[in-house]
Design a protein around this motif. Structure first.
Motif, PDB file in Angstrom:
ATOM      1  N   HIS A 174      -9.708   2.369   7.247  1.00  0.00           N
ATOM      2  CA  HIS A 174      -8.597   1.420   7.363  1.00  0.00           C
ATOM      3  C   HIS A 174      -7.271   2.110   7.073  1.00  0.00           C
ATOM      4  O   HIS A 174      -6.277   1.903   7.780  1.00  0.00           O
ATOM      5  CB  HIS A 174      -8.812   0.253   6.397  1.00  0.00           C
ATOM      6  CG  HIS A 174      -7.778  -0.814   6.494  1.00  0.00           C
ATOM      7  ND1 HIS A 174      -6.761  -0.964   5.567  1.00  0.00           N
ATOM      8  CD2 HIS A 174      -7.581  -1.793   7.418  1.00  0.00           C
ATOM      9  CE1 HIS A 174      -6.001  -1.984   5.913  1.00  0.00           C
ATOM     10  NE2 HIS A 174      -6.466  -2.509   7.027  1.00  0.00           N
ATOM     11  N   ALA A 175      -7.262   2.947   6.051  1.00  0.00           N
ATOM     12  CA  ALA A 175      -6.036   3.677   5.705  1.00  0.00           C
ATOM     13  C   ALA A 175      -5.624   4.603   6.840  1.00  0.00           C
ATOM     14  O   ALA A 175      -4.439   4.674   7.201  1.00  0.00           O
ATOM     15  CB  ALA A 175      -6.249   4.470   4.417  1.00  0.00           C
TER      16      ALA A 175
ATOM     17  N   ARG B 196      -4.168   2.614   9.840  1.00  0.00           N
ATOM     18  CA  ARG B 196      -2.801   2.133   9.596  1.00  0.00           C
ATOM     19  C   ARG B 196      -1.805   3.281   9.651  1.00  0.00           C
ATOM     20  O   ARG B 196      -0.710   3.154  10.201  1.00  0.00           O
ATOM     21  CB  ARG B 196      -2.734   1.444   8.230  1.00  0.00           C
ATOM     22  CG  ARG B 196      -3.535   0.180   8.140  1.00  0.00           C
ATOM     23  CD  ARG B 196      -3.491  -0.390   6.746  1.00  0.00           C
ATOM     24  NE  ARG B 196      -2.211  -1.024   6.452  1.00  0.00           N
ATOM     25  CZ  ARG B 196      -1.881  -1.461   5.236  1.00  0.00           C
ATOM     26  NH1 ARG B 196      -2.709  -1.309   4.227  1.00  0.00           N
ATOM     27  NH2 ARG B 196      -0.705  -2.032   5.038  1.00  0.00           N
TER      28      ARG B 196
ATOM     29  N   ASP C 250      -4.898   2.665  -0.221  1.00  0.00           N
ATOM     30  CA  ASP C 250      -5.545   1.543   0.451  1.00  0.00           C
ATOM     31  C   ASP C 250      -6.671   0.978  -0.415  1.00  0.00           C
ATOM     32  O   ASP C 250      -7.419   1.741  -1.041  1.00  0.00           O
ATOM     33  CB  ASP C 250      -6.102   2.002   1.806  1.00  0.00           C
ATOM     34  CG  ASP C 250      -6.404   0.846   2.735  1.00  0.00           C
ATOM     35  OD1 ASP C 250      -7.437   0.187   2.534  1.00  0.00           O
ATOM     36  OD2 ASP C 250      -5.602   0.598   3.652  1.00  0.00           O
TER      37      ASP C 250
ATOM     38  N   SER D  98       0.815  -1.226   0.000  1.00  0.00           N
ATOM     39  CA  SER D  98       0.000   0.000   0.000  1.00  0.00           C
ATOM     40  C   SER D  98       0.844   1.269   0.000  1.00  0.00           C
ATOM     41  O   SER D  98       0.340   2.354  -0.298  1.00  0.00           O
ATOM     42  CB  SER D  98      -0.932   0.010   1.217  1.00  0.00           C
ATOM     43  OG  SER D  98      -1.854  -1.053   1.151  1.00  0.00           O
TER      44      SER D  98
END
Length: 471
Positions: free
Chosen positions: A294-295, A298, A288, A245
């Motif tokens: 989610h991005a 992280r 992502d 990613s």
């Protein structure tokens, strides 16, 4: 009938430029190289390119391919003999097809890079090649120099993004190699041979390029760091934390960004207080495939741990597209600010990432020993080991003084590159600028093999002569 008349008969007089109309094609983008030509021609198809090449071969006239004329090494500028014919591919600018099931697009060599990106996005796909000159450079030139850009870390350079080519050979034949295949083990890989050859083996007229799914979410961050060693250490951690990613990782000296915002006050370094004066900055981008949440999670996890461990001193995460674009604009403005602030000696080098900090430290010291007070302008694509290691004149030295000793500077920098197992050209190519440097750093066998290939594919030395190899 002479060659120019024959070309006019073939293409029409309006597509054969001479005199003042030809002048813009005879000087390189930096203004360092100036050449002469019998004419500049503007064919509209591979068939017309092939006919032009056959005519030039008949008249023993060298041909020089030209795209967006953004070469930084004089690769698209003819010599002073006035015998060459410049073949501009600007009219060959169509996206021929997009295949979303196969994730490929077939494009002509004169297509502007930004147009490829927009066409791909219009089809719901990503074409990831991206660089500062994307609004004016052409895909043919990108392929001729095996361009890199800001997303090599994830997607690879131009060679890795290409599946097939259409090429006009030195004899004026057309190789129809536009196959959109990921696997093809049927002999020598001609595609990879022509990519990066800077028009010295043939003229790329079209290409089949890879496409990718558009990312669901992207996150951009600017990081403040104390040392280049910390940037390298964090890059390793970012690779482990983000995996595939992680699409971009740029590094810049602090004073380089200060020069940008001083020249362009509408831009700003996205930090307040001491962090805005950091010795080094990094710019990274995460793409992502799951979700924005989610991005973000992280990003915060990896960056937060790095701040706690002292690898980075501060982080500014873009909260929207406008902030992300502003960060990238800051990075992409560095070459423009350099040009406005004055001449500098530019180096496009690649170094193994593990020794890149040692290279900078050693090379800085060597230059200061020979040129006290010389200014270092260092930035580039840390994710793939590509630095733009540039130097400007010391306060007590004029630009002319520096340019008069540029080959001494080249030797110090390139010797250090070689000592650190690097390459003197990462993505800009060789052209005229570095042609005479190659024998110092390439083995005799490497050069001999390259010359054998050149003689085999261009026996009369008519394809962009004087570029890459010495005559």
């Amino acid at each position: 009938m002479n060659l120019v008349e024959s070309l006019q008969d073939l293409l029409g007089s309006e597509q054969v430029l001479t005199g003042e109309l030809a002048a813009p094609y005879l000087t390189d983008w930096r203004g360092r190289f100036q050449g002469q030509a019998q004419a500049v021609v503007r064919p509209a198809s591979a068939e017309e390119v092939a006919k032009v090449v056959k005519l030039c071969a008949l008249h023993r006239a060298p041909v020089v391919p030209s795209g967006g004329n953004t070469s930084l090494c004089g690769a698209a500028t003819p010599d002073q003999s006035g015998q060459a014919v410049v073949i501009s591919l600007a009219r060959m600018n169509q996206v021929r097809s997009i295949d979303t099931d196969n994730d490929t697009m077939v494009v002509e060599a004169g297509c502007i890079l930004q147009s490829l990106q927009e066409a791909a996005r219009g089809a719901g796909r990503l074409f990831p090649l991206s660089l500062a000159a994307e609004g004016s450079c052409t895909i043919g030139g990108n392929l001729a120099t095996n361009a890199g850009g800001t997303q090599v870390l994830r997607y690879g350079n131009a060679r890795e993004l290409t599946l097939g080519l259409e090429v006009v050979t030195a004899e004026g034949e057309i190789w129809h190699g536009l196959r959109g295949l990921r696997k093809d083990n049927t002999g020598y890989d001609l595609r990879d041979l022509y990519i990066g050859s800077e028009g010295t083996l043939g003229i790329i007229t079209a290409a089949a390029m890879k496409l990718y799914p558009l990312p669901v979410a992207q996150r951009t961050a600017m990081l403040a760091l104390n040392t280049l060693e910390d940037a390298v250490a964090f890059l390793s951690r970012a690779r482990a934390g983000f995996g595939a990613s992680l699409t971009g990782f740029e590094v810049m000296e602090g004073h380089v960004l200060e020069g940008v915002v001083k020249l362009y006050p509408q831009q700003r370094i996205p930090f307040d207080g001491p962090s805005a004066k950091s010795p080094w900055f990094a710019l990274l981008e995460l793409s992502d495939s799951e979700s924005a949440e989610h991005a973000q999670e992280r990003f915060e996890t990896v960056l937060g741990a790095a701040i706690e461990d002292g690898l980075i001193t501060d982080a500014a995460i873009a909260e929207n597209i406008a902030q992300s674009k502003a960060m990238w604009h800051l990075r992409e403005s560095i070459p423009l600010s350099e040009a406005e602030l004055g001449k500098s000696i530019k180096h496009d080098v690649s170094i193994p990432i593990s020794v890149i900090a040692a290279f900078v430290r050693t090379t800085n010291a060597a230059l200061q020993a020979s040129f006290p007070g010389i200014k270092h302008i260092i930035f580039g694509h840390l994710g793939d080991g590509n630095l733009h290691y540039n130097v400007a004149n010391a306060p007590d030295q004029t630009e002319e003084d520096l340019m008069n000793r540029q080959y001494e500077v080249y030797q110090i920098v390139h010797d250090s590159v070689h000592a650190h197992q690097g390459s003197i050209s990462a993505e800009h190519g060789v052209g005229q600028l570095k042609r005479d440097e190659l024998p110092r750093y390439k083995s005799e066998l490497e050069l001999t093999l390259m010359k054998r290939i050149k003689r085999a594919l261009d026996p009369d030395n008519l394809m962009n002569p004087g570029k890459i190899l010495q005559s």
